[in-house]
Every structure is written in structure tokens, then in C-alpha cells.
Design a protein around this motif. Structure first.
Motif, PDB file in Angstrom:
ATOM      1  N   HIS A   1       0.808  -1.215   0.000  1.00 48.99           N
ATOM      2  CA  HIS A   1       0.000   0.000   0.000  1.00 48.99           C
ATOM      3  C   HIS A   1       0.848   1.274   0.000  1.00 48.99           C
ATOM      4  O   HIS A   1       0.322   2.362   0.206  1.00 48.99           O
ATOM      5  CB  HIS A   1      -0.957   0.007   1.196  1.00 48.99           C
ATOM      6  N   SER A   2       2.151   1.120  -0.238  1.00 47.34           N
ATOM      7  CA  SER A   2       3.083   2.256  -0.314  1.00 47.34           C
ATOM      8  C   SER A   2       2.926   3.200   0.877  1.00 47.34           C
ATOM      9  O   SER A   2       2.753   4.396   0.719  1.00 47.34           O
ATOM     10  CB  SER A   2       2.908   3.017  -1.628  1.00 47.34           C
ATOM     11  N   GLN A   3       2.986   2.650   2.075  1.00 52.78           N
ATOM     12  CA  GLN A   3       2.829   3.443   3.286  1.00 52.78           C
ATOM     13  C   GLN A   3       4.161   4.012   3.754  1.00 52.78           C
ATOM     14  O   GLN A   3       5.221   3.637   3.258  1.00 52.78           O
ATOM     15  CB  GLN A   3       2.212   2.581   4.387  1.00 52.78           C
ATOM     16  N   THR A   4       4.075   4.894   4.740  1.00 52.59           N
ATOM     17  CA  THR A   4       5.260   5.482   5.355  1.00 52.59           C
ATOM     18  C   THR A   4       5.407   4.911   6.761  1.00 52.59           C
ATOM     19  O   THR A   4       4.424   4.777   7.485  1.00 52.59           O
ATOM     20  CB  THR A   4       5.134   7.015   5.415  1.00 52.59           C
ATOM     21  N   ILE A   5       6.648   4.582   7.114  1.00 51.19           N
ATOM     22  CA  ILE A   5       6.962   4.084   8.453  1.00 51.19           C
ATOM     23  C   ILE A   5       7.959   5.035   9.090  1.00 51.19           C
ATOM     24  O   ILE A   5       8.957   5.414   8.481  1.00 51.19           O
ATOM     25  CB  ILE A   5       7.584   2.677   8.407  1.00 51.19           C
ATOM     26  N   TYR A   6       7.679   5.421  10.325  1.00 47.73           N
ATOM     27  CA  TYR A   6       8.604   6.208  11.128  1.00 47.73           C
ATOM     28  C   TYR A   6       9.259   5.247  12.119  1.00 47.73           C
ATOM     29  O   TYR A   6       8.561   4.514  12.816  1.00 47.73           O
ATOM     30  CB  TYR A   6       7.851   7.307  11.890  1.00 47.73           C
ATOM     31  N   ASN A   7      10.599   5.235  12.172  1.00 44.55           N
ATOM     32  CA  ASN A   7      11.296   4.387  13.134  1.00 44.55           C
ATOM     33  C   ASN A   7      11.660   5.216  14.355  1.00 44.55           C
ATOM     34  O   ASN A   7      12.286   6.269  14.246  1.00 44.55           O
ATOM     35  CB  ASN A   7      12.565   3.790  12.538  1.00 44.55           C
ATOM     36  N   VAL A   8      11.242   4.713  15.525  1.00 51.10           N
ATOM     37  CA  VAL A   8      11.526   5.372  16.801  1.00 51.10           C
ATOM     38  C   VAL A   8      12.311   4.391  17.661  1.00 51.10           C
ATOM     39  O   VAL A   8      11.887   3.245  17.850  1.00 51.10           O
ATOM     40  CB  VAL A   8      10.220   5.788  17.518  1.00 51.10           C
ATOM     41  N   VAL A   9      13.464   4.845  18.169  1.00 50.74           N
ATOM     42  CA  VAL A   9      14.296   4.017  19.032  1.00 50.74           C
ATOM     43  C   VAL A   9      14.139   4.513  20.464  1.00 50.74           C
ATOM     44  O   VAL A   9      14.358   5.695  20.745  1.00 50.74           O
ATOM     45  CB  VAL A   9      15.780   4.074  18.610  1.00 50.74           C
ATOM     46  N   THR A  10      13.752   3.597  21.351  1.00 49.06           N
ATOM     47  CA  THR A  10      13.576   3.944  22.757  1.00 49.06           C
ATOM     48  C   THR A  10      14.930   3.941  23.462  1.00 49.06           C
ATOM     49  O   THR A  10      15.939   3.502  22.900  1.00 49.06           O
ATOM     50  CB  THR A  10      12.617   2.959  23.447  1.00 49.06           C
ATOM     51  N   GLU A  11      14.948   4.418  24.702  1.00 50.30           N
ATOM     52  CA  GLU A  11      16.209   4.511  25.444  1.00 50.30           C
ATOM     53  C   GLU A  11      16.835   3.145  25.697  1.00 50.30           C
ATOM     54  O   GLU A  11      18.048   3.045  25.856  1.00 50.30           O
ATOM     55  CB  GLU A  11      16.003   5.256  26.757  1.00 50.30           C
ATOM     56  N   ASP A  12      16.024   2.076  25.677  1.00 51.41           N
ATOM     57  CA  ASP A  12      16.596   0.734  25.878  1.00 51.41           C
ATOM     58  C   ASP A  12      17.078   0.115  24.564  1.00 51.41           C
ATOM     59  O   ASP A  12      17.516  -1.024  24.532  1.00 51.41           O
ATOM     60  CB  ASP A  12      15.616  -0.193  26.593  1.00 51.41           C
TER      61      ASP A  12
END
Length: 122
Positions: free
Chosen positions: A42-53
Motif C-alpha cells: 500500500h506504499s505506506q510510510t513508516i517512522y522508526n523510533v528508538v527507545t532509550e533501551d
């Protein structure tokens, strides 16, 4: 020349990232590390978020999240808060609503990306 290989472990490749489930984990706090466009069928966008761990979460874009996240630069420390499902003003069911907070001292938001193709030169 012989190829050199590195074995990927959890958190080092897209296939091991965790999709953020906002209903099970209503707050996500971490650093926006990348934005991937045109992902999947579906040609979506993904945001990658890295937590403190060090856990990498995929945040799949929705209409609400696009409004909140699209102007952020990578490196921004953020907190997403799931507010629950809200009734659509147009009466088309419900949508997931969110609040976004950014830590003071973050990089300034990027300029908005035009949504329509510019007019051809005359």
C-alpha cells in the motif's frame, strides 16, 4: 573479492523491528531515527523510533500521525500518546487519535513538503 557478512540481530534490521501497538502501549518515547516511504503493497510510510533501551519501533503512518510527524527531522526526541478512538466529524466511523510532544532543544521541524505537483514552467 570475497563478500564479508554480518549476522543481523534483533534491532539491527527492518525484519526485527517491532510494530508499535498503541492500544497495548499507549505511550511511545524515543528518538526518530528514520522515515521510510513507499513501504509494502500500500506504499505506506513508516517512522522508526528508538527507545532509550534500544528497541526499534515501526510507527505506521495514519492520517493523524502524518499531520503530527511529517515535519519532524530525524534525531528528534519525541513522545507519542494514544488518546483512543474518536468519532469522525464526517460520520465515517472512528479513527485513532494521538498527541505528540517533542523534547525542548530538538532540531527545528523541517519545512512542509508540498502535497501537489508544482505547476509546469510556462
Amino acid at each position: 573479492m570475497e563478500r564479508q557478512w554480518t549476522q543481523m540481530t534483533k534491532g539491527e534490521g527492518d525484519f526485527n523491528d517491532i510494530n508499535w501497538n498503541c492500544e497495548e502501549q499507549p505511550e511511545l518515547e524515543g528518538t526518530l531515527t528514520s522515515v521510510k516511504h513507499n513501504v509494502g503493497v500500500h506504499s505506506q510510510t513508516i517512522y522508526n523510533v528508538v527507545t532509550e533501551d534500544g528497541t526499534i519501533y515501526n510507527v505506521w503512518e495514519s492520517a493523524v500521525l502524518k499531520q503530527l510527524l511529517s515535519a519532524l527531522q530525524t534525531g528528534t526526541y519525541l513522545k507519542l500518546v494514544y488518546l483512543g478512538k474518536k468519532a469522525s466529524k464526517k460520520g465515517f466511523g472512528k479513527y485513532k487519535d494521538f498527541d505528540l510532544f517533542v523534547a525542548n532543544g530538538n532540531p527545528a521541524p523541517a519545512p512542509p513538503v508540498p502535497t501537489a505537483d508544482p505547476a509546469p514552467p510556462v
